[in-house]
Enzyme design. Structure first.
Site, PDB file in Angstrom:
ATOM      1  N   ASN A 237       1.870  -2.724   4.246  1.00 44.06           N
ATOM      2  CA  ASN A 237       0.906  -3.587   3.573  1.00 44.06           C
ATOM      3  C   ASN A 237      -0.382  -4.433   4.278  1.00 44.06           C
ATOM      4  O   ASN A 237      -0.142  -4.058   5.552  1.00 44.06           O
ATOM      5  CB  ASN A 237       1.736  -4.808   2.600  1.00 44.06           C
TER       6      ASN A 237
ATOM      7  N   ASP B 171       0.877  -1.267   0.003  1.00 48.24           N
ATOM      8  CA  ASP B 171       0.119   0.014  -0.113  1.00 48.24           C
ATOM      9  C   ASP B 171       0.939   1.209  -0.110  1.00 48.24           C
ATOM     10  O   ASP B 171       0.447   2.292  -0.579  1.00 48.24           O
ATOM     11  CB  ASP B 171      -0.952  -0.057   1.190  1.00 48.24           C
TER      12      ASP B 171
END
Lengths: 343, 343
Positions: A246, A236
């Protein structure tokens, strides 16, 4: 994959697949409202960093169409509010990236309001197309790291459904499978929201890639058994230090992979790289306790149970074998190497 | 805890709480059939190594009552068949331990068949009572390792519901909480069957112990945040080498604890110690794919998804800080230390 995750239809309508209904139902949401897009991001009808970026771009274009602005200033004012509305998830760097990009285009554009709106629509579509091209480049850049016959462990969903098409981790798997024909996948369920079980298994099976579902706690045994050759996970947000934010569970998987000597790869678009924020300033979104307490509408614990529910975790660079992006591969990431690639 | 997990009622009826209904319903099963006990073990209406041992003992006593045997030989023959019926789970060493003990008592007993049956009933009740006393000793032996204010991470359920009463891990928590008053717990959900969410959270909340539920993938973040002071987990089997077979997810937790320097304790009764089997000969039960694919009757993935579902994993001694039993504590377990304590 037969469909795109999100698509701009010609009549000013955005169509996206409702990922909360998958894998048992394939249903689409069609909307002309940027607030509906914001809601879709918030309740995770659309998720995955790159897909969220494309959704935010299209949301901004819808806002421009909705604005009834008579002047460029009115349009920009409306878009600034829309950008705030669309930024519903603090950890997703692609959200701010896309809304800033759209605002920049609006501010820089010349011509009357209608021309600027057209320009914004083109830009939103271009964000989506860039994403498709970018995914393929990620897959191509990863190819030297993947051997014929590899079994790849992944977590969450960074497949087609996390992007506009093809995926990031999905591209690594699909491009290798296109070339070698015998790539297999282990998908971790990814509690609490089970994107691995719901989405990754679904889309890999759609593409006839041999995929085995495990629960998150099984990864140690899977590694010890020698069942997988490497891990490939999405991101992310990737920091300049090589720290990777993430989906929760990634960090535990990375520690477990290191212990077993299993290579741990992160595959993500350059738009996910954040060369400004320091690791100590990353805000980890804490989501509702009911995400953990309730599955398919039923409690799996005492309804009043106390819950800790961080949506993401941070994997430090010492656990990462390489970061694979559309721009290139950073092996054993350090700040120096990250600056060389992304500055 | 208000009730015992399993109890011998005076009229030759065994009563056990149906753990598949918890935590939303507290329902009891009452039966005089050893085959019903075998089924309860198989479908995990009763689970947890010590509780399974007590259930197997009571199952053997019920079989003796059912046998209509006229001679000791007939009785023993019937009991041998019953022992096979009760051994429905290959990894549970307590099953074979309890059925062998009951057979041994039957073979050694003098007197007529009715006297032997009475002796078997007493033995089954004694197995249960020993379990209650044993649990308390485990808790007392663990006390020097637990400090006031500790937060304890656990997985699965080795609480009251895994034993006849009090629990193994449950005893460590409860005895420390009795003494210090401020022990807190983090419970990992423990997919696929979620015994942490369903059972541990339930029974800790029943005892007003501050308990936080997390998903299995969150342990890395919980350790990194410094939220817990140690792990205490149960065991289905402890080998002479100090290898511990326990619920799937334990091994991943142990690796993650080691990486963060979090002490990792195993709490289990001596009956769980197996000084014969070598680690390479341990059979890990693989359970139905539907345990992973279905939660509360609903699919959480593609119904035809391929699944790997090992029920247990094996944690090696180098990841274990100490093994806590009713007989004593083995720190940094080695075969030599295990022999000294258990030979």
């Amino acid at each position: 994959m037969m469909f795109r995750t999100i698509e701009w239809l010609e009549n000013g309508v955005v169509r996206l697949v409702d990922q909360t209904k998958l894998p048992l139902k394939v249903e689409f949401i069609e909307t002309s409202s940027h607030e509906r897009i914001a809601q879709a991001i918030k309740v995770m009808e659309i998720r995955g960093a790159p897909a969220i970026g494309a959704a935010a771009g299209m949301g901004m274009a819808l806002a421009a169409l909705e604005s009834n602005a008579q002047t460029k200033d009115e349009l920009i004012s409306y878009l600034e509010t829309a950008a705030q509305t669309l930024n519903t998830r603090p950890t997703a760097v692609n959200l701010t990236w896309a809304t800033r990009r759209m605002l920049g285009v609006a501010r820089a554009a010349a011509g009357d309001v209608q021309a600027i709106i057209q320009r914004l629509i083109e830009e939103a579509k271009e964000i989506a197309e860039e994403d498709v091209r970018m995914c393929r480049r990620i897959g191509e850049n990863a190819l030297p790291l993947i051997r014929p016959g590899f079994t790849i462990q992944t977590i969450c969903n960074a497949g087609s459904l996390a992007t506009v098409h093809l995926g990031t981790v999905g591209a690594v798997i699909r491009v290798a499978h296109e070339k070698y024909g015998d790539i297999k996948v282990y998908a971790a369920e990814t509690r609490p929201r089970q994107q691995g079980a719901r989405l990754t298994v679904f889309e890999m099976m759609e593409d006839n890639i041999d995929t085995t579902l495990i629960t998150d706690g099984m990864i140690g045994t899977v590694f010890r058994d020698g069942r997988v050759d490497c891990c490939v996970v999405g991101a992310d947000r990737i920091l300049k230090t090589g720290h990777v934010t993430n989906k929760i569970g990634t960090y535990t998987m990375a520690i477990t992979a290191k212990y077993h000597g299993v290579p741990f790869y992160v595959a993500a678009p350059t738009s996910t790289v954040d060369m400004e924020t320091n690791v100590e300033d990353v805000i980890i979104e804490e989501r509702s306790p009911d995400e953990v307490r309730i599955i398919n509408g039923e409690y799996i614990t005492v309804p009043t149970a106390k819950v800790y529910n961080p949506a993401f975790d941070i994997t430090p660079p010492e656990l990462i074998t390489a970061i694979i992006t559309d721009r290139g591969v950073v092996k054993n990431p350090t700040e120096e190497k990250m600056r060389k690639m992304f500055a």
